[in-house]
Write an enzyme that holds these catalytic residues in place. Structure first.
Site, PDB file in Angstrom:
ATOM      1  NE  ARG A  55      -1.747  -2.181   2.880  1.00  0.00           N
ATOM      2  CZ  ARG A  55      -1.885  -3.436   2.523  1.00  0.00           C
ATOM      3  NH1 ARG A  55      -2.916  -3.817   1.832  1.00  0.00           N
ATOM      4  NH2 ARG A  55      -0.995  -4.355   2.869  1.00  0.00           N
ATOM      5  CB  THR A  56       3.638   2.462   2.087  1.00  0.00           C
ATOM      6  OG1 THR A  56       2.970   2.085   3.283  1.00  0.00           O
ATOM      7  CG2 THR A  56       4.360   3.783   2.308  1.00  0.00           C
ATOM      8  CE  LYS A  84      26.455  -4.182  -8.717  1.00  0.00           C
ATOM      9  NZ  LYS A  84      26.639  -3.160  -9.753  1.00  0.00           N
ATOM     10  NE  ARG A 105       7.656   0.664   4.563  1.00  0.00           N
ATOM     11  CZ  ARG A 105       6.413   0.191   4.542  1.00  0.00           C
ATOM     12  NH1 ARG A 105       6.175  -1.042   4.105  1.00  0.00           N
ATOM     13  NH2 ARG A 105       5.406   0.937   4.945  1.00  0.00           N
ATOM     14  CG  HIS A 133       4.486   4.143   8.411  1.00  0.00           C
ATOM     15  ND1 HIS A 133       4.550   4.942   7.281  1.00  0.00           N
ATOM     16  CD2 HIS A 133       3.985   2.946   8.003  1.00  0.00           C
ATOM     17  CE1 HIS A 133       4.102   4.252   6.248  1.00  0.00           C
ATOM     18  NE2 HIS A 133       3.750   3.035   6.655  1.00  0.00           N
TER      19      HIS A 133
HETATM   20  C1  NCD Z   1       2.512  -1.135   8.120  1.00  0.00           C
HETATM   21  C2  NCD Z   1       4.005  -0.941   8.161  1.00  0.00           C
HETATM   22  O1  NCD Z   1       4.701  -1.225   7.186  1.00  0.00           O
HETATM   23  O2  NCD Z   1       4.453  -0.442   9.195  1.00  0.00           O
HETATM   24  N1  NCD Z   1       2.010  -1.294   6.842  1.00  0.00           N
HETATM   25  C3  NCD Z   1       1.685  -0.177   6.114  1.00  0.00           C
HETATM   26  O3  NCD Z   1       2.506   0.644   5.811  1.00  0.00           O
HETATM   27  N2  NCD Z   1       0.400  -0.049   5.771  1.00  0.00           N
HETATM   28  C4  NCD Z   1       2.004  -2.125   9.094  1.00  0.00           C
HETATM   29  C5  NCD Z   1       2.544  -3.524   9.088  1.00  0.00           C
HETATM   30  O4  NCD Z   1       3.422  -3.891   8.317  1.00  0.00           O
HETATM   31  O5  NCD Z   1       2.043  -4.304   9.897  1.00  0.00           O
END
Ligand code: NCD
Length: 305
Positions: A55-56, A84, A105, A133
């Site tokens: 989703r992100t 590498k 991320r 986040h």
């Molecule tokens: C979350 C995350 O990556 O922190 N997912 C997200 O971004 N919607 C929650 C999770 O991974 O449980």
């Protein structure tokens, strides 16, 4: 006037700044449904994902493309120079010469803050280990605003409150709105003391329990989270808590009529499929709201009018 360069942690935000983003998201929501826009034409967003995402990443991409912008992607460390031995710092130096902003991320807490210090373009934290986040929180707040109410909210944060970055960010942001927060977790996965301390310092009423049943009758929002298997140093410790909480339609009989259930997703087994059809379920709507909210974030960060 929005003046943030980087988006790293909800701790850096005032309520006025959050409200400005939520307002912008509302303005842009029709573009998330397909109305044409060239607001971000000529802009390139680099997506650097050192950890899994559905989703992100896809909602950032969708947000950029629906506003006429473009994206470049590094989504697998196996096919990039990370394999590498390139450091994150070097990758940031290079990518900040290619694109107009970076979404990062990474599994390491503090990585986004470090990247922001090196980068000469905006860095948006899309999750740094068990840290923060912030854009998830912004879309969570947008969901609460649209589907419930932000003022005088009774919310229960449930599941992995130790490793879950979504609940760390969300708890800070809710404290700006004076929410009553119930924390529901197994003993081993309690919210870090530092965060609880900060909430109490801000005058927030925080209670803790291990029992999901305790919070169902009074909650406006049940915010479920996945137990973060990948963050456990010892897999046998994960096995002890896996499947602790599970919401079923049956369990919701004592809930308020207008109570909503949220989840950042992915769900593993925290919410039974029979909940999806109830009037309480909002987690898929919440995932959709990621698009207008990330549109708002990108347009503000990239200075589009
Ligand atoms: C979350 C995350 O990556 O922190 N997912 C997200 O971004 N919607 C929650 C999770 O991974 O449980």
């Amino acid at each position: 006037m929005f003046t943030k360069k980087h988006i790293i942690s909800m701790r850096d935000f005032s309520r006025a700044e959050i409200d400005a983003i939520l307002k912008k998201a509302e303005e842009l929501e029709s573009f998330a449904k397909g109305k044409k826009s060239d607001l971000l034409a000529g802009k390139i967003l680099a997506l650097l994902f050192y950890e899994s995402s559905t989703r992100t990443r896809l909602s950032f991409e969708t947000a950029m493309k629906r506003l006429g912008g473009e994206t470049v992607n590094m989504i697998s460390t196996e096919t990039s120079s990370a394999s590498k031995g390139e450091t994150l710092a070097d990758t940031i130096r290079v990518v900040s010469e290619y694109a107009d902003a970076i979404v990062l991320r990474h599994s390491k807490e503090g990585s986004a803050r470090m990247a922001a210090e090196i980068s000469n373009i905006p860095v948006i934290n899309a999750g740094d280990g068990a840290g923060h986040h912030p854009t998830q929180t912004l879309l969570d707040l947008y969901t609460i605003k649209r589907e419930s109410h932000l003022e005088n909210l009774d919310i229960a944060l449930i599941g992995d409150l130790k490793y879950g970055r979504t609940v760390h960010s969300l708890a800070y942001a809710l404290s700006l709105y004076g929410a009553n927060i119930s924390l529901v977790s197994p003993e081993q996965l309690k919210m870090p003391d530092e965060i609880k301390g900060d909430l109490r310092k801000r005058g927030i009423d925080v209670s803790e329990t291990t029992k999901l049943e305790d919070v169902i009758p009074n909650a406006d929002v049940l915010y479920m989270t996945r137990i973060q298997k990948e963050r456990f140093p010892d897999p046998s410790e994960y096995q002890k808590v896996a499947g602790t909480y599970r919401i079923s339609a049956e369990l919701l009989k004592d809930a308020r009529d207008d109570m909503i259930i949220m989840h950042p997703l992915p769900r593993v087994n925290e919410i039974d499929a029979d909940v999806d059809a109830t009037k309480h379920a909002r987690y898929f709507q919440q995932a959709f709201y990621g698009v207008p909210v990330r549109m708002a974030v990108m347009s503000l960060v990239l200075g589009a009018r």
